[in-house]
Scaffold this motif. Structure first.
Motif, PDB file in Angstrom:
ATOM      1  N   GLN A   1       0.850  -1.182   0.000  1.00 18.09           N
ATOM      2  CA  GLN A   1       0.000   0.000   0.000  1.00 18.09           C
ATOM      3  C   GLN A   1       0.887   1.234   0.000  1.00 18.09           C
ATOM      4  N   ILE A   2       0.388   2.312  -0.568  1.00 22.89           N
ATOM      5  CA  ILE A   2       1.148   3.548  -0.699  1.00 22.89           C
ATOM      6  C   ILE A   2       0.508   4.615   0.187  1.00 22.89           C
ATOM      7  N   LYS A   3       1.330   5.308   0.923  1.00 25.15           N
ATOM      8  CA  LYS A   3       0.828   6.337   1.834  1.00 25.15           C
ATOM      9  C   LYS A   3      -0.003   7.373   1.082  1.00 25.15           C
ATOM     10  N   ASP A   4      -1.143   7.701   1.664  1.00 22.41           N
ATOM     11  CA  ASP A   4      -2.067   8.711   1.128  1.00 22.41           C
ATOM     12  C   ASP A   4      -2.737   8.281  -0.178  1.00 22.41           C
ATOM     13  N   ARG A   5      -2.672   6.996  -0.497  1.00 18.04           N
ATOM     14  CA  ARG A   5      -3.376   6.482  -1.676  1.00 18.04           C
ATOM     15  C   ARG A   5      -4.201   5.268  -1.275  1.00 18.04           C
ATOM     16  N   HIS A   6      -5.319   5.110  -1.949  1.00 11.29           N
ATOM     17  CA  HIS A   6      -6.147   3.929  -1.726  1.00 11.29           C
ATOM     18  C   HIS A   6      -5.608   2.767  -2.543  1.00 11.29           C
ATOM     19  N   GLY A   7      -5.914   1.556  -2.112  1.00 11.57           N
ATOM     20  CA  GLY A   7      -5.613   0.383  -2.913  1.00 11.57           C
ATOM     21  C   GLY A   7      -4.283  -0.263  -2.588  1.00 11.57           C
ATOM     22  N   THR A   8      -4.034  -1.371  -3.291  1.00  8.00           N
ATOM     23  CA  THR A   8      -2.794  -2.135  -3.179  1.00  8.00           C
ATOM     24  C   THR A   8      -2.076  -2.080  -4.517  1.00  8.00           C
ATOM     25  N   TYR A   9      -0.750  -1.968  -4.465  1.00  2.66           N
ATOM     26  CA  TYR A   9       0.033  -1.774  -5.684  1.00  2.66           C
ATOM     27  C   TYR A   9       1.064  -2.885  -5.861  1.00  2.66           C
ATOM     28  N   ALA A  10       1.290  -3.249  -7.121  1.00  6.07           N
ATOM     29  CA  ALA A  10       2.411  -4.107  -7.486  1.00  6.07           C
ATOM     30  C   ALA A  10       3.576  -3.187  -7.827  1.00  6.07           C
ATOM     31  N   LEU A  11       4.702  -3.369  -7.145  1.00 13.32           N
ATOM     32  CA  LEU A  11       5.880  -2.528  -7.368  1.00 13.32           C
ATOM     33  C   LEU A  11       7.056  -3.381  -7.818  1.00 13.32           C
ATOM     34  N   ILE A  12       7.835  -2.856  -8.756  1.00 12.71           N
ATOM     35  CA  ILE A  12       9.073  -3.505  -9.181  1.00 12.71           C
ATOM     36  C   ILE A  12      10.158  -2.436  -9.281  1.00 12.71           C
ATOM     37  N   GLY A  13      11.407  -2.849  -9.100  1.00 12.18           N
ATOM     38  CA  GLY A  13      12.523  -1.912  -9.164  1.00 12.18           C
ATOM     39  C   GLY A  13      12.632  -1.246 -10.527  1.00 12.18           C
ATOM     40  N   LYS A  14      13.183  -0.058 -10.535  1.00 16.57           N
ATOM     41  CA  LYS A  14      13.246   0.716 -11.781  1.00 16.57           C
ATOM     42  C   LYS A  14      14.154   0.073 -12.823  1.00 16.57           C
ATOM     43  N   ASP A  15      15.052  -0.841 -12.396  1.00 15.93           N
ATOM     44  CA  ASP A  15      15.950  -1.509 -13.341  1.00 15.93           C
ATOM     45  C   ASP A  15      15.434  -2.880 -13.770  1.00 15.93           C
ATOM     46  N   GLU A  16      14.256  -3.252 -13.299  1.00 12.12           N
ATOM     47  CA  GLU A  16      13.671  -4.558 -13.645  1.00 12.12           C
ATOM     48  C   GLU A  16      13.322  -4.603 -15.134  1.00 12.12           C
ATOM     49  N   ASN A  17      13.548  -5.767 -15.740  1.00 17.41           N
ATOM     50  CA  ASN A  17      13.146  -5.986 -17.128  1.00 17.41           C
ATOM     51  C   ASN A  17      11.629  -6.145 -17.181  1.00 17.41           C
ATOM     52  N   ARG A  18      10.954  -5.196 -17.829  1.00 13.75           N
ATOM     53  CA  ARG A  18       9.485  -5.232 -17.880  1.00 13.75           C
ATOM     54  C   ARG A  18       8.960  -5.873 -19.163  1.00 13.75           C
ATOM     55  N   ASP A  19       9.854  -6.262 -20.034  1.00 16.14           N
ATOM     56  CA  ASP A  19       9.441  -6.865 -21.306  1.00 16.14           C
ATOM     57  C   ASP A  19       9.338  -8.381 -21.146  1.00 16.14           C
ATOM     58  N   ARG A  20       8.419  -8.804 -20.299  1.00 11.81           N
ATOM     59  CA  ARG A  20       8.253 -10.225 -20.006  1.00 11.81           C
ATOM     60  C   ARG A  20       6.780 -10.604 -20.059  1.00 11.81           C
ATOM     61  N   LEU A  21       6.558 -11.901 -20.213  1.00  9.08           N
ATOM     62  CA  LEU A  21       5.201 -12.445 -20.180  1.00  9.08           C
ATOM     63  C   LEU A  21       4.923 -13.018 -18.800  1.00  9.08           C
ATOM     64  N   ILE A  22       3.666 -13.239 -18.500  1.00 10.86           N
ATOM     65  CA  ILE A  22       3.337 -13.849 -17.214  1.00 10.86           C
ATOM     66  C   ILE A  22       3.879 -15.273 -17.170  1.00 10.86           C
ATOM     67  N   LYS A  23       4.114 -15.756 -15.965  1.00  7.80           N
ATOM     68  CA  LYS A  23       4.520 -17.142 -15.798  1.00  7.80           C
ATOM     69  C   LYS A  23       3.331 -18.054 -16.063  1.00  7.80           C
ATOM     70  N   LYS A  24       3.611 -19.292 -16.386  1.00  7.99           N
ATOM     71  CA  LYS A  24       2.548 -20.243 -16.678  1.00  7.99           C
ATOM     72  C   LYS A  24       1.597 -20.338 -15.491  1.00  7.99           C
TER      73      LYS A  24
END
Length: 318
Positions: free
Chosen positions: A263-286
């Motif tokens: 959760q993020i302070k002063d925001r509603h909801g739950t968030y998925a966070l990844i590091g800024k250097d993470e490779n985002r060009d991926r598919l979901i796992k099986k």
């Protein structure tokens, strides 16, 4: 969508409620209205009242007579096609055939529908209905559909009860509905409701995983408050109905080494966070099937097969 299932001789309200809980996050109280509609239809002496269409969407459910869906410009027709034309909601749709009441339970058959195809089919096949029948306590009267009316009592006919659209060609409507039933019966395959609801839950989780991965790819720069992470909010529709195990399975399907849910302070909801250097060009796992789905499938595989009934030989000996 592949082969569509039919579920025969089921407890209709219990089965639809189980399906609803795999998809409808908000306004589940809509189903209370559906149950009343189903109850009245089951008690009706009119056979045409016993064929219904029902759907679940993320923010509610809806139950209507099949005949009304195929009549142009009726509220039911417009409602049935609205969520296909105007939204991208995940809609689970079924035709409902009521067959009786046993020990207080409404029984019948459910036919799974491909909603995206079905609403288009309804739009194309719908017939004109230029008149309404206003039904009162002691009789009824017909009037043009375009003429306004209210629920006031009629001096001669008494208390207003309901109204129905009248097709311009009643026989054409009956023919269309017969063809709908024939087509459903021929194309549907027998299904197991427990296996079906487990698959719907798996689909809910996989859809959310794909959505998050897609949103992560769309981000051009880290968007966390301190700009150290990429983040995407988990869908409120998912978090509203997801169990802890569902969330764990979602986590396991996301392909990121630095993933965290927070959760993020002063925001509603739950968030998925990844590091800024993470490779985002991926598919979901099986996807990993749920324990419930595996047990249901094992149960189906190990169920004893019905033996063919012996046939009498009516041939004559010579």
């Amino acid at each position: 969508m592949g082969k569509l299932n039919k579920f025969e001789s089921v407890d209709v309200t219990a089965s639809l409620e189980a399906i609803m809980k795999q998809n409808t996050a908000f306004y589940q109280s809509d189903f209370d209205i559906d149950k009343e509609i189903i109850k009245r239809a089951a008690e009706s002496p009119n056979a045409g009242d016993k064929m219904l269409l029902w759907f679940s969407r993320p923010s509610g459910t809806c139950c209507i007579k099949e005949r009304d869906a195929f009549l142009k410009d009726t509220r039911e027709h417009n409602t049935w096609k609205f969520y296909g034309e105007q939204t991208r909601d995940r809609v689970l749709a079924y035709a409902v055939e009521l067959t009786g009441i046993q020990d207080g339970k409404i029984t019948g058959n459910l036919y799974e529908l491909d909603y995206q195809q079905h609403y288009k089919h309804v739009t194309e096949q719908a017939l004109p209905a230029d008149n309404y029948m206003l039904i009162y306590e002691h009789g009824e009267r017909e009037q043009p559909a375009a003429r306004p009316f209210d629920a006031s009592p009629n001096p001669q006919l008494g208390k207003f009860e309901r109204f129905e659209a009248i097709p311009n060609d009643p026989e054409a409507l009956q023919s269309l509905l017969r063809e709908e039933r024939r087509s459903r019966e021929q194309s549907a395959v027998p299904g197991d409701l427990e296996t079906h609801t487990a698959a719907l839950r798996d689909g809910l989780i996989e859809t959310e995983a794909r959505r998050i991965v897609g949103k992560m790819k769309e981000l051009s720069d880290p968007n966390s408050p301190d700009k150290s992470h990429f983040m995407v909010e988990l869908s409120p529709y998912f978090t509203q109905i997801a169990t802890t195990k569902d969330t764990d399975r979602l986590f396991s399907m996301l392909p990121y080494k630095t993933l965290s849910f927070s959760q993020i302070k002063d925001r509603h909801g739950t968030y998925a966070l990844i590091g800024k250097d993470e490779n985002r060009d991926r598919l979901i796992k099986k996807p990993r099937p749920s324990v419930r789905a595996q047990l249901a499938q094992d149960k189906k595989r190990t169920a004893p097969k019905k033996t063919a009934a012996k046939k009498k030989d009516h041939g004559l000996e010579v």
